[in-house]
Design an enzyme around this catalytic site. Structure first.
Site, short mmCIF file in Angstrom:
data_model
loop_
_atom_site.label_atom_id
_atom_site.label_comp_id
_atom_site.label_asym_id
_atom_site.label_seq_id
_atom_site.Cartn_x
_atom_site.Cartn_y
_atom_site.Cartn_z
N HIS A 1 -21.20 4.55 -0.11
CA HIS A 1 -21.76 4.38 -1.38
C HIS A 1 -23.01 5.13 -1.92
O HIS A 1 -23.23 4.99 -3.16
CB HIS A 1 -22.13 2.93 -1.30
N SER B 1 -17.12 8.15 -3.34
CA SER B 1 -15.73 8.63 -2.89
C SER B 1 -15.49 10.04 -3.23
O SER B 1 -15.94 10.47 -4.26
CB SER B 1 -14.83 7.69 -3.35
N LYS C 1 -4.60 -1.31 -6.78
CA LYS C 1 -3.95 -0.26 -6.14
C LYS C 1 -3.88 -0.55 -4.60
O LYS C 1 -2.94 -0.43 -4.00
CB LYS C 1 -4.47 1.04 -6.55
N ASP C 2 -5.00 -0.85 -4.13
CA ASP C 2 -5.20 -1.26 -2.77
C ASP C 2 -4.36 -2.57 -2.26
O ASP C 2 -3.71 -2.49 -1.20
CB ASP C 2 -6.65 -1.36 -2.39
N GLU D 1 -0.63 4.19 25.95
CA GLU D 1 -0.02 3.78 24.71
C GLU D 1 0.06 5.09 23.87
O GLU D 1 -0.41 6.03 23.77
CB GLU D 1 -1.02 2.68 23.76
#
Length: 430
Positions: free
Chosen positions: A219, A223, A247-248, A291
């Protein structure tokens, strides 16, 4: 990120006004993920993976706390306690499958998040701290995932713990005492299981703390975006809510469909069948595997087969850890003034036809037996991996000729920007 056009928080009623004066949590949320946080208007769905990673982290914490209420960190009963959770605890099977597959999805979205950052050079100034904290998060994730893999106390759990803790024995002079101190004995047993369970329970909360720092650091500069061009004016941004929450939300819906399909229909497809056999120190599995999300680093570990000054085992350990530690230096290794790979033709070729195939080969070789041709392929891929970051990336950034950048984010989105036609002095004022 502070912009003069960012919307100020206005309490809607007496309660929110009281909270804003005494404990301004609504203002914090509004400025962090609400209309008070402007973000570039051209973010693609590749920017969804950070939110998805946060969601799956919370899934892991919630399901992990529930499972911890029924688990017993004792080598004599741990395997049967997991079966008890699956068969006798109400909704225990759902909690375990959600937790187990949540780890897979957590790594999937984080890998997408990392490679998006590598392609768009999200590690460049002024966002170096965001990247560095992200690498710390990834290291903590790997440690947490390894500790969790041991807890079911199946064959792969025990022998995976045996192999990984045995790596510390490669350190000269102090290796073996350090290994015994970490495991609590000469082989994984009750002491190791108790320690691993305690750390596995604790580390997700440490990860959550670093994630908060990661978001806080985000922040400050704001972004990044697909063009790599910094925000210049209000028309370059949109409020995070409702545009990017929607959108998310769509991206989260797609991820949940895939995740729940895995949980309910094929929950064991990404696991190993041998881990449903109780741990037996006297019966070594034919092929010991971690894994799948550890495969590239496991391939790097096994790529060293010849003693040279140091033992091959120690070279493998150093290379495995260095393959992640090299990411810490990317902000200074890549000196190109252009961020986005879309405007760097030579970088783009090395990324898509060099680094990505290299990682695919390492994934395949890490899950394959330690035999030819996989050993040779892993050696070639390991060599290229380090060459890419330590040699090719600095060289590319110094010799490549980037393509022309758009004047602004607005121009990149709309194809034109009136400010680009103004004299330079007027454009700066605008």
């Amino acid at each position: 990120m502070s912009f003069p056009w960012a919307r100020e928080y206005q309490p809607a009623n007496g309660l929110t006004k009281f909270l804003d004066e005494k404990l301004p949590l609504p203002r914090l949320v509004y400025n962090a993920v609400g209309a008070g946080y402007p973000v570039p208007r051209n973010l693609s769905y590749f920017w969804n993976f950070g939110v998805l990673a946060g969601f799956f982290l919370m899934v892991q914490i919630v399901t992990g706390v529930v499972l911890a209420m029924h688990y017993a960190a004792n080598a004599q009963v741990a395997f049967f306690q997991v079966e008890h959770i699956m068969r006798d605890v109400n909704w225990g099977w759902l909690m375990r499958y959600a937790h187990m597959n949540g780890a897979h999805f957590f790594f999937i979205v984080v890998y997408f998040h990392i490679f998006r950052g590598l392609f768009y050079s999200s590690y460049k100034a002024p966002r170096e701290m965001i990247w560095l904290l992200g690498v710390v998060i990834f290291l903590l994730m790997m440690a947490t995932a390894f500790l969790g893999y041991v807890l079911p106390w199946g064959q792969m759990s025990f022998w995976g713990a045996k192999v990984i803790t045995g790596l510390f024995g490669a350190i000269p002079l102090v290796g073996e005492p350090l290994q015994v101190w970490l495991v609590g004995g000469y082989a994984p047993d009750n002491a190791a299981l108790n320690r691993f369970f305690s750390l596995h329970f604790l580390l997700p909360f440490v990860i959550l703390g670093v994630v908060i720092l990661h978001v806080w650091a985000l922040h400050i500069p704001g972004s990044s975006n697909p063009t790599g061009v910094e925000v210049k004016k209000e028309s370059d941004t949109l409020p995070f809510h409702p545009y990017y929450t929607a959108k998310d939300g769509f991206g989260l819906g797609v991820a949940l469909i895939l995740y729940l399909s895995l949980v309910f229909f094929v929950p064991n497809i990404l696991g190993h069948a041998d881990n449903y056999i109780e741990a037996n120190p006297l019966a070594t599995p034919a092929h010991i595997l971690p894994e799948w999300y550890f495969f590239p680093f496991y391939a790097i570990l096994r790529a060293f087969t010849v003693d040279f000054i140091l033992s091959a085992k120690l070279w493998g350990v150093l290379a495995m850890f260095s393959s992640i530690l090299v990411w810490f230096f990317l902000p200074w290794l890549d000196k190109s003034p252009v961020r986005s790979g879309h405007y760097r033709p030579l970088f783009r070729k090395f990324f898509w036809f060099g680094l990505i195939p290299c990682m695919v080969v390492l994934f395949i070789c890490g899950g394959a037996p330690a035999e030819e041709p996989y050993v040779m392929l892993s050696q070639i891929a390991t060599a290229y991996y380090f060459l890419h970051f330590l040699v090719f990336l600095p060289l590319i950034s110094s010799i490549e000729k980037p393509e022309p950048l758009p004047y602004s984010i607005t121009e990149a989105v709309l194809g034109t920007d009136d400010d680009a036609k103004l004299p330079a002095s007027d454009a700066v004022k605008a």
